[in-house]
Write an enzyme that holds these catalytic residues in place. Structure first.
Site, PDB file in Angstrom:
ATOM      1  N   GLY A 222       0.833  -1.205   0.000  1.00 16.11           N
ATOM      2  CA  GLY A 222       0.000   0.000   0.000  1.00 16.11           C
ATOM      3  C   GLY A 222       0.862   1.246   0.000  1.00 16.11           C
ATOM      4  O   GLY A 222       1.958   1.264  -0.570  1.00 16.11           O
ATOM      5  N   SER A 223       0.391   2.258   0.696  1.00 12.80           N
ATOM      6  CA  SER A 223       1.013   3.591   0.575  1.00 12.80           C
ATOM      7  C   SER A 223       2.451   3.663   1.082  1.00 12.80           C
ATOM      8  O   SER A 223       3.167   4.611   0.724  1.00 12.80           O
ATOM      9  CB  SER A 223       0.164   4.623   1.320  1.00 12.80           C
ATOM     10  OG  SER A 223      -1.078   4.749   0.680  1.00 12.80           O
ATOM     11  N   THR A 224       2.861   2.723   1.916  1.00 13.98           N
ATOM     12  CA  THR A 224       4.266   2.778   2.362  1.00 13.98           C
ATOM     13  C   THR A 224       5.211   2.624   1.172  1.00 13.98           C
ATOM     14  O   THR A 224       6.358   3.072   1.217  1.00 13.98           O
ATOM     15  CB  THR A 224       4.575   1.669   3.391  1.00 13.98           C
ATOM     16  OG1 THR A 224       4.106   0.429   2.878  1.00 13.98           O
ATOM     17  CG2 THR A 224       3.921   1.936   4.728  1.00 13.98           C
TER      18      THR A 224
END
Lengths: 623, 114
Positions: free
Chosen positions: A283-285
């Site tokens: 995801g956004s990491t």
């Protein structure tokens, strides 16, 4: 008379000849046969188990120790009352099946194991029974004195004293040592007599391992991870913290966990080292990696404006990716701090697929990190040649790529340390006799995915996430923290099930001493974002670990703290601490050492004024 | 027999001296020497053998004692390691001593000292 004497003498001579012939037969003709038989009866070869090497943490605390314990075996033909013997043993050995043992003792076997590797108090009870027909044999047993601490990292050993998981498996050859043998004489009572002239080979003890892992840091990480998971009624989770300068693992925790002293009582799921074995869509990491690729390729700078449109972007026909809200125009720094999917996709579209893929590979994704732990997954990163129209866009915000928590934290460590991708490792040194041989003389650099300038720029972007973005809850008072939140969906066949919030970051941002990741799977309730679930856990861990490691905060020098001090962090324990103590108006006795060469706590005098120390008379301790 | 009597006549043979058989004396001495040597050797052999056996038992006993002591030492180290585990220290610090973790404001770092 003479004739009779002759007859007697003749018989005597004949008898003596017979005896002589028999002696000759026994002593000369059958010499080898009988001497071998005698040796077998009188001599016994005893195998000497080598002590298995000890595993120490970074502060020299014992994490895995072997001691000799007794195993009990029985010789059923020598047992007169099997029922009574079984009953007596069942009373002394917990968990022993009395009926089964009685059946075995009444059988016609010559040898049966009653119980292997008894704990010393239990063995004492069995010794005290003095049962006829039962004997003891010493065997080495592995103990993990800190119980569940770092269980998945340490692993465990089987009954044969060989490692089955974790470091015990990977370093089994080094730790095990070589068994020795000694020939002893047996007397008529079956006792042993040492005979120095008989052959003997001393056992070679196994080598000791000295880890980079610190038991205190590990405890803090495990405690905070468990707390976060239990508060959110989540199903599982993992956390890793590395030293970004050396690549050494300071702590690696997986939840649920187990006690390696009794690993058989736990489900195999709990044995799993999720930090290296589990893969998930980050995801956004993963936007950190996209940002790194974009900055490195020179297609964007942190203050360049990016059009995030109306909060969504159409990738292909009716395939749309949305943001939580319509951001409009944002700087690239804001794109990262607000974690805009649209903004990241727009920036990723400026990079060609091949350099983007090459940069992701250079950060170590799609391949094992090479950590010295078993069961490491390589993650999933499709070759750029197989990328479709949407692959690059999806990967840019962390979908369509699967990583292990370890890969992500190792990549973040590269950002923290100025661009060097290090091989994460858990063993700092191995003993060779009295010497300690370091595993790496210099940090093991495996690549340089970004330049120091890009690393600095990226650090500023990640700091913005914590100061003014989605990662505010990861902030640690007194320290600059850089990081990135992520909330991935967990893919299952035909769709997604539940969320996996995570936070990856490092601190202090300007002089990184700690890089870590917290990932929690399937939290229940309405709060499931990385900022809500994982970032607070990261903050709690970082606050305590920075304090424990003596990383001082950014604040004015305290000048009026006399009599208000509650703790001296990073201060060597006495006697070195002694010169400093009078300056703080404290007695030497006030310093409590924790055995790690750091003073940890002093008694708290009641605060007299608002000098910064909180009111209240509680004494404090730091661990 | 009541009326019986006897004559005594002195025999003058004191001048007679038994000749010493030197050869026999030598033989006797030799035999004695051989017997002493054999007997002494046998005794020495038996004594040495007994001593070796006795020493063997002593070594065996000492080795057992060493094993026992080593085992006890390892057990004590194990107990010490258990008591030194952070979770144990934390539990005892909080429950038995009533301590609690400090916050940053309550901490002075070595580098911060004037």
């Amino acid at each position: 008379m003479r004739r009779r004497l002759g007859i007697v003498a003749g018989f005597g001579i004949f008898w003596m000849l017979l005896i002589g012939a028999r002696f000759y037969h026994l002593q000369v003709v059958r010499y080898d046969h009988y001497s071998n038989k005698a040796e077998r009866q009188q001599q016994r070869v005893v195998t000497l188990d080598p002590p298995r090497g000890t595993i120490y943490d970074a502060q020299g605390r014992e994490l895995a120790v072997s001691i000799q314990v007794d195993s009990v075996y029985a010789v059923p033909p020598e047992i007169e009352d099997p029922e009574a013997a079984a009953a007596a043993l069942a009373g002394a050995i917990p968990g022993l099946d009395r009926a089964k043992l009685a059946r075995q003792l009444a059988g016609d076997r010559e040898f049966i194991w009653v119980a292997r590797k008894l704990d010393p108090p239990v063995a004492e009870k069995v010794h005290a029974l003095e049962l006829k027909g039962f004997y003891f044999v010493p065997e080495s047993k592995r103990y993990y004195p800190m119980g569940e601490l770092a269980a998945q990292v340490l692993g465990y050993v089987g009954t044969d004293n060989h490692g089955l998981a974790g470091l015990e498996l990977v370093y089994d050859r080094e730790i095990t040592g070589k068994p020795g043998k000694r020939t002893v004489l047996r007397d008529a009572r079956q006792g042993t007599v040492a005979a120095p002239d008989l052959s003997s080979a001393e056992p070679e003890p196994g080598h000791d391992l000295y880890l980079t892992l610190d038991a205190t840091v590990q405890h803090i990480v495990e405690r905070e991870l468990a707390r976060a998971i239990q508060e959110r009624h989540a199903k599982r989770g993992s956390a890793i913290f590395l030293d970004p300068v050396t690549g050494g693992v300071l702590a690696m925790a997986s939840y649920p966990t187990f006690d390696p002293n009794d690993f058989g009582s736990y489900s195999p799921e709990s044995w799993r080292n999720r930090a290296v074995a589990d893969v998930y869509e980050p995801g956004s990491t993963f936007k950190i990696i996209t940002a790194a690729a974009a900055l490195e390729a020179g297609v964007v700078r942190e203050n360049d404006m990016v059009d995030c449109g109306g909060g969504s972007i159409t990738l292909f026909r009716n395939i749309r990716v949305r943001d939580h809200k319509s951001y409009g125009m944002l700087t690239f720094a804001q794109v990262i701090s607000h974690s805009s999917n649209v903004g990241v996709i727009r920036v990723a579209q400026r990079i060609a697929a091949k350099p983007f893929y090459a940069n992701i590979r250079a950060f170590g994704f799609g391949q094992q990190t090479g950590i010295d732990l078993p069961g490491e997954s390589a993650g999933i990163l499709h070759n750029v040649e197989r990328w479709g129209l949407l692959e690059k866009s999806y990967i840019s915000f962390g979908q369509g790529v699967s990583v292990t928590p370890l890969q992500l934290v190792a990549a973040t460590a590269a950002v923290a340390n100025g661009g060097a991708l290090l091989r994460p490792h858990t063993v700092a040194a191995v003993s060779r006799g009295e010497a300690r041989v370091p595993k790496y003389l210099t940090p093991p650099v495996v690549g340089r995915p970004i330049s120091p300038a890009t690393a600095r720029e990226l650090t500023r972007l990640m700091e913005g996430v914590v100061i003014d973005g989605t990662g505010k809850s990861a902030a640690v008072p007194g320290y600059r923290v850089a990081g990135k939140t992520g909330t991935a969906q967990i893919p299952v066949r035909g769709g997604y099930r539940g969320y996996l919030p995570s936070f990856v970051g490092f601190a202090p941002a300007d002089r990184p001493a700690l890089v870590g990741l917290v990932a929690i799977a399937e939290p229940q309730g309405s709060e499931y974002y990385g900022a809500q679930v994982a970032a607070p856990a990261f903050s709690a861990i970082a606050r305590q670990v920075l304090l424990y490691r003596g990383i001082h905060p950014e604040r004015p020098r305290p000048s009026v703290w006399m009599g208000q001090v509650t703790m001296l962090a990073g201060l060597p324990a006495s006697p070195a601490a002694a010169p400093a103590v009078p300056r703080l108006a404290l007695g030497e006795d006030d310093v409590l050492a924790d055995g790690d060469d750091h003073a940890v706590a002093v008694e708290t005098p009641e605060p007299e004024s608002d000098h910064g120390a909180p009111k209240g008379g509680h004494p404090h301790a730091s661990l | 027999m009541r009326n019986a009597y006897a004559f005594t006549r002195p025999v003058a043979n004191s001048y007679l001296v038994r000749e010493r058989d030197r050869r026999r004396v030598r033989e006797l001495a030799l035999v004695l020497l051989v017997v002493l040597c054999l007997g002494g050797g046998l005794l020495a052999y038996t004594w040495i053998h007994l001593e070796v056996t006795r020493t063997g038992y002593r070594i065996d006993k000492l080795e057992r004692e060493l094993t026992k002591q080593t085992r006890e030492e390892r057990q004590l180290r194990l107990e010490a390691a258990y008591l030194a585990s952070p979770s144990q220290i934390e539990r005892r610090a909080i429950k038995e001593l009533g301590l609690q973790s400090p916050v940053l404001e309550q901490v002075i770092f070595w580098e911060e000292l004037p």
